[in-house]
Motif scaffolding. Structure first.
Motif, PDB file in Angstrom:
ATOM      1  N   ILE A  30       0.874  -1.174   0.000  1.00 49.34           N
ATOM      2  CA  ILE A  30       0.000   0.000   0.000  1.00 49.34           C
ATOM      3  C   ILE A  30       0.909   1.222   0.000  1.00 49.34           C
ATOM      4  N   GLY A  31       1.021   1.907  -1.131  1.00 47.39           N
ATOM      5  CA  GLY A  31       1.910   3.059  -1.213  1.00 47.39           C
ATOM      6  C   GLY A  31       3.338   2.662  -0.911  1.00 47.39           C
ATOM      7  N   ASP A  32       3.948   3.331   0.072  1.00 47.80           N
ATOM      8  CA  ASP A  32       5.335   3.049   0.448  1.00 47.80           C
ATOM      9  C   ASP A  32       5.447   1.959   1.513  1.00 47.80           C
ATOM     10  N   ASN A  33       4.320   1.388   1.918  1.00 52.65           N
ATOM     11  CA  ASN A  33       4.310   0.320   2.920  1.00 52.65           C
ATOM     12  C   ASN A  33       4.112  -1.026   2.237  1.00 52.65           C
ATOM     13  N   CYS A  34       4.882  -2.012   2.657  1.00 55.05           N
ATOM     14  CA  CYS A  34       4.693  -3.360   2.118  1.00 55.05           C
ATOM     15  C   CYS A  34       4.882  -4.387   3.228  1.00 55.05           C
ATOM     16  N   PHE A  35       3.862  -5.194   3.449  1.00 53.72           N
ATOM     17  CA  PHE A  35       3.931  -6.290   4.412  1.00 53.72           C
ATOM     18  C   PHE A  35       4.340  -7.534   3.643  1.00 53.72           C
ATOM     19  N   VAL A  36       5.469  -8.109   4.039  1.00 50.77           N
ATOM     20  CA  VAL A  36       6.067  -9.200   3.273  1.00 50.77           C
ATOM     21  C   VAL A  36       6.535 -10.290   4.227  1.00 50.77           C
ATOM     22  N   GLY A  37       6.477 -11.536   3.783  1.00 48.98           N
ATOM     23  CA  GLY A  37       6.915 -12.608   4.664  1.00 48.98           C
ATOM     24  C   GLY A  37       7.012 -13.955   3.991  1.00 48.98           C
ATOM     25  N   ALA A  38       7.496 -14.924   4.770  1.00 47.88           N
ATOM     26  CA  ALA A  38       7.626 -16.309   4.326  1.00 47.88           C
ATOM     27  C   ALA A  38       7.097 -17.192   5.448  1.00 47.88           C
ATOM     28  N   SER A  39       5.821 -17.478   5.401  1.00 45.21           N
ATOM     29  CA  SER A  39       5.187 -18.212   6.490  1.00 45.21           C
ATOM     30  C   SER A  39       5.153 -19.710   6.197  1.00 45.21           C
ATOM     31  N   PRO A  40       5.516 -20.540   7.179  1.00 41.69           N
ATOM     32  CA  PRO A  40       5.385 -21.986   6.984  1.00 41.69           C
ATOM     33  C   PRO A  40       3.986 -22.491   7.313  1.00 41.69           C
ATOM     34  N   GLU A  41       3.123 -21.615   7.833  1.00 36.77           N
ATOM     35  CA  GLU A  41       1.867 -22.071   8.428  1.00 36.77           C
ATOM     36  C   GLU A  41       0.636 -21.724   7.595  1.00 36.77           C
ATOM     37  N   ARG A  42       0.013 -22.756   7.048  1.00 41.71           N
ATOM     38  CA  ARG A  42      -1.268 -22.574   6.372  1.00 41.71           C
ATOM     39  C   ARG A  42      -2.376 -22.448   7.423  1.00 41.71           C
ATOM     40  N   LEU A  43      -3.292 -21.521   7.212  1.00 45.28           N
ATOM     41  CA  LEU A  43      -4.485 -21.455   8.051  1.00 45.28           C
ATOM     42  C   LEU A  43      -5.573 -22.333   7.449  1.00 45.28           C
ATOM     43  N   VAL A  44      -5.890 -22.095   6.171  1.00 50.06           N
ATOM     44  CA  VAL A  44      -6.908 -22.897   5.506  1.00 50.06           C
ATOM     45  C   VAL A  44      -6.739 -22.796   3.992  1.00 50.06           C
ATOM     46  N   LYS A  45      -6.989 -23.914   3.322  1.00 47.84           N
ATOM     47  CA  LYS A  45      -7.030 -23.946   1.859  1.00 47.84           C
ATOM     48  C   LYS A  45      -8.352 -24.560   1.443  1.00 47.84           C
ATOM     49  N   LEU A  46      -8.969 -23.970   0.425  1.00 48.49           N
ATOM     50  CA  LEU A  46     -10.253 -24.477  -0.063  1.00 48.49           C
ATOM     51  C   LEU A  46     -10.189 -24.626  -1.575  1.00 48.49           C
ATOM     52  N   GLU A  47     -10.472 -25.839  -2.045  1.00 50.38           N
ATOM     53  CA  GLU A  47     -10.631 -26.109  -3.477  1.00 50.38           C
ATOM     54  C   GLU A  47     -12.031 -26.651  -3.661  1.00 50.38           C
ATOM     55  N   GLY A  48     -12.935 -25.796  -4.125  1.00 53.73           N
ATOM     56  CA  GLY A  48     -14.341 -26.193  -4.160  1.00 53.73           C
ATOM     57  C   GLY A  48     -14.843 -26.371  -2.746  1.00 53.73           C
ATOM     58  N   ASN A  62     -13.956 -18.859  -8.530  1.00 52.74           N
ATOM     59  CA  ASN A  62     -14.220 -20.278  -8.783  1.00 52.74           C
ATOM     60  C   ASN A  62     -14.340 -21.091  -7.499  1.00 52.74           C
ATOM     61  N   GLN A  63     -14.589 -20.415  -6.357  1.00 50.51           N
ATOM     62  CA  GLN A  63     -14.763 -21.097  -5.065  1.00 50.51           C
ATOM     63  C   GLN A  63     -13.472 -21.681  -4.518  1.00 50.51           C
ATOM     64  N   ASN A  64     -12.341 -21.086  -4.890  1.00 56.68           N
ATOM     65  CA  ASN A  64     -11.054 -21.509  -4.353  1.00 56.68           C
ATOM     66  C   ASN A  64     -10.463 -20.399  -3.494  1.00 56.68           C
ATOM     67  N   GLY A  65      -9.570 -20.766  -2.603  1.00 61.74           N
ATOM     68  CA  GLY A  65      -8.886 -19.767  -1.800  1.00 61.74           C
ATOM     69  C   GLY A  65      -7.879 -20.410  -0.880  1.00 61.74           C
ATOM     70  N   GLU A  66      -6.941 -19.625  -0.395  1.00 60.87           N
ATOM     71  CA  GLU A  66      -5.969 -20.132   0.559  1.00 60.87           C
ATOM     72  C   GLU A  66      -5.445 -18.981   1.410  1.00 60.87           C
ATOM     73  N   PHE A  67      -5.343 -19.248   2.716  1.00 66.04           N
ATOM     74  CA  PHE A  67      -4.831 -18.251   3.646  1.00 66.04           C
ATOM     75  C   PHE A  67      -3.750 -18.868   4.512  1.00 66.04           C
ATOM     76  N   ALA A  68      -2.681 -18.106   4.695  1.00 60.91           N
ATOM     77  CA  ALA A  68      -1.612 -18.488   5.606  1.00 60.91           C
ATOM     78  C   ALA A  68      -1.700 -17.627   6.856  1.00 60.91           C
ATOM     79  N   VAL A  69      -0.961 -18.028   7.874  1.00 59.97           N
ATOM     80  CA  VAL A  69      -0.821 -17.209   9.075  1.00 59.97           C
ATOM     81  C   VAL A  69       0.413 -16.346   8.883  1.00 59.97           C
TER      82      VAL A  69
END
Length: 463
Positions: free
Chosen positions: A257-275, A408-415
């Motif tokens: 967002i503008g000059d701010n950037c939240f960046v990371g490398a997370s090993p932890e999935r919160l949830v993944k949805l395929e259909g 398409n009813q897909n999504g994935e979120f990490a912590v």
């Protein structure tokens, strides 16, 4: 909804414009097409010309890459943020004209974004650009799924727009984005590093153990902040490239967002949805990697048999099982964890598979899971109250859900752990640890130092 299959961009835009009834009405048009191979990081670098609204995501197996340029639409929520975010997302899909002949995850309309850890925590200036829930639908989105590449163009049209003119403008921007290259700038060097009140943080660990001994809570996760200054403005594309090379089993993300950037490398999935197929993961219990193979095996065995780490992991497994049971069927959870190795760390890991019921969405699951005991504690209400009153930092989006969802009813979120908020030539890094009854402040402090390494090393720090 008109049939848009196999039509050209000009024709799609023209038919969308014809549907509009009044001069002030507008519609979001989304067009996805298959393209030749494009490097996602080159695309990300080229996207800088569209202003400070870039997004990036790759999953832990590097099967799916998403790179967003610009902003076609943005939606945010503060009160009832899970319900309101879902409401706004559905409203976008209901009104949009979508031309996407593919069923590939991450194509069609895709929103990328995240949420704050605790909207009840008084925010600070550090996170002023980031809302409690905020998602962006990029103007241009590059999707790489396995070996195939797709480009999605999202644009709002009005009644008086000219389809051919719009198509020509889009074609010109597209050409610049697809020809992007990564500029290899000079190495980033840390010129100043400040740990924010480490002794006060250790004291808060002591206070947390007292709270636990008094029977108020079972576990409290406490995070701390390290502030960095660099020799020059940080290049987010280079940081992402370094993270991808250094943390290949992690979710790599960036939200700018503008000059701010939240960046990371997370090993932890919160949830993944395929259909309707749901996958969550329990990742709690941490140890460093060994310097030799034998040393690594020894540390691995110690982690598997360490009472504190196994207890910490069991908290997360139990919580996730309880959280999803009313929303899912066919829940499958292994009896024992396995080791999940990363470059600098190894974790106890348990996958959770289930099938989402028809009347529920990914937002229902996120609401139930966040924050897991690995990031908040247990019980949730009491541990969050302690964090809110005693933690020394504004977590912002650290430790919260970050990811994407598509039409398409897909999504994935990490912590969003192992992360940093980059602001020009400065950055704030975050790391936390789970405090239980017998926690030692010095050992917990050393654990956070280990967890800071993945971001610190790619930003010019020493291992």
């Amino acid at each position: 909804m008109i049939d848009l299959k196999d039509k050209q961009v000009e024709t799609v835009l023209e038919e969308a414009i014809k549907e509009l009834q009044t001069d002030d009405e507008c519609r979001l048009v989304s067009i996805t097409k298959k393209i030749d191979k494009v490097d996602p990081l080159h695309f990300f670098m080229a996207a800088k010309q569209l202003g400070g609204n870039r997004t990036f995501w790759t999953d832990s197996k590097q099967n799916l890459w998403l790179t967003g340029a610009g902003k076609a639409h943005q939606f945010s929520a503060e009160i009832d943020r899970f319900e309101e975010t879902e409401k706004q997302w559905n409203a976008v899909l209901d009104q949009a004209i979508i031309h996407n002949p593919f069923t590939v995850p991450g194509t069609g309309i895709v929103a990328l974004g995240g949420m704050s850890f605790d909207p009840k925590k008084q925010p600070t200036e550090l996170w002023k650009e980031f809302r409690p829930s905020q998602f962006t639908i990029p103007a241009f989105l590059l999707t790489r799924y396995k070996n195939d590449h797709y480009l999605t163009i999202n644009i709002y049209v009005k009644k008086n727009d000219h389809a051919i003119q719009l198509a020509d403008e889009l074609k010109s921007i597209e050409a610049k984005l697809l020809l992007g290259r990564v500029n290899h700038s000079d190495s980033l060097t840390i010129t100043d590093q400040l740990e924010v009140e480490p002794e006060k943080w250790k004291n808060s660990v002591r206070e947390a153990t007292e709270e636990i001994r008094n029977g108020i809570v079972e576990k409290i996760v406490l995070a701390r902040e390290v502030r960095l200054k660099f020799n020059r403005q940080a290049d987010i594309a280079i940081i992402l490239s370094n993270l991808i090379n250094a943390q290949p089993n992690s979710f790599i993300f960036a939200y700018e967002i503008g000059d701010n950037c939240f960046v990371g490398a997370s090993p932890e999935r919160l949830v993944k949805l395929e259909g309707k197929q749901l996958l969550s993961t329990c990742l709690a219990g941490t140890a460093p990697r060994g310097k030799t193979k034998d040393d690594d095996i020894r540390i691995c065995n110690e982690l598997m048999n360490d009472e504190k780490n196994r207890q910490e992991h069991a908290f997360v497994v139990t919580m996730i099982k309880r959280a999803i049971k009313d929303y899912c069927t066919e829940v499958d959870i292994p009896d024992e964890p396995v080791i999940y190795p990363l470059k600098n760390l190894q974790h106890l890991y348990t996958p959770v598979e289930a099938k989402l019921k028809d009347d529920h969405s990914i937002f229902d699951i996120i609401k139930q899971l966040h924050p897991t005991p690995a990031l908040g504690g247990t019980p949730r209400k009491e541990s969050l109250a302690f964090i809110r009153d005693n933690e020394l930092l504004d977590r912002g989006w650290y430790g919260a859900p970050i990811g994407w969802l598509d039409s398409n009813q897909n999504g994935e979120f990490a912590v969003a752990i192992r992360s940093a908020l980059i602001q020009g030539n400065e950055a704030s890094l975050f790391a936390g640890c789970g405090v239980v009854m017998d926690s030692d402040p010095e050992k917990e402090y050393e654990e956070t130092k280990i967890k800071l390494l993945p971001m610190l090393t790619v930003l010019g720090g020493k291992q």
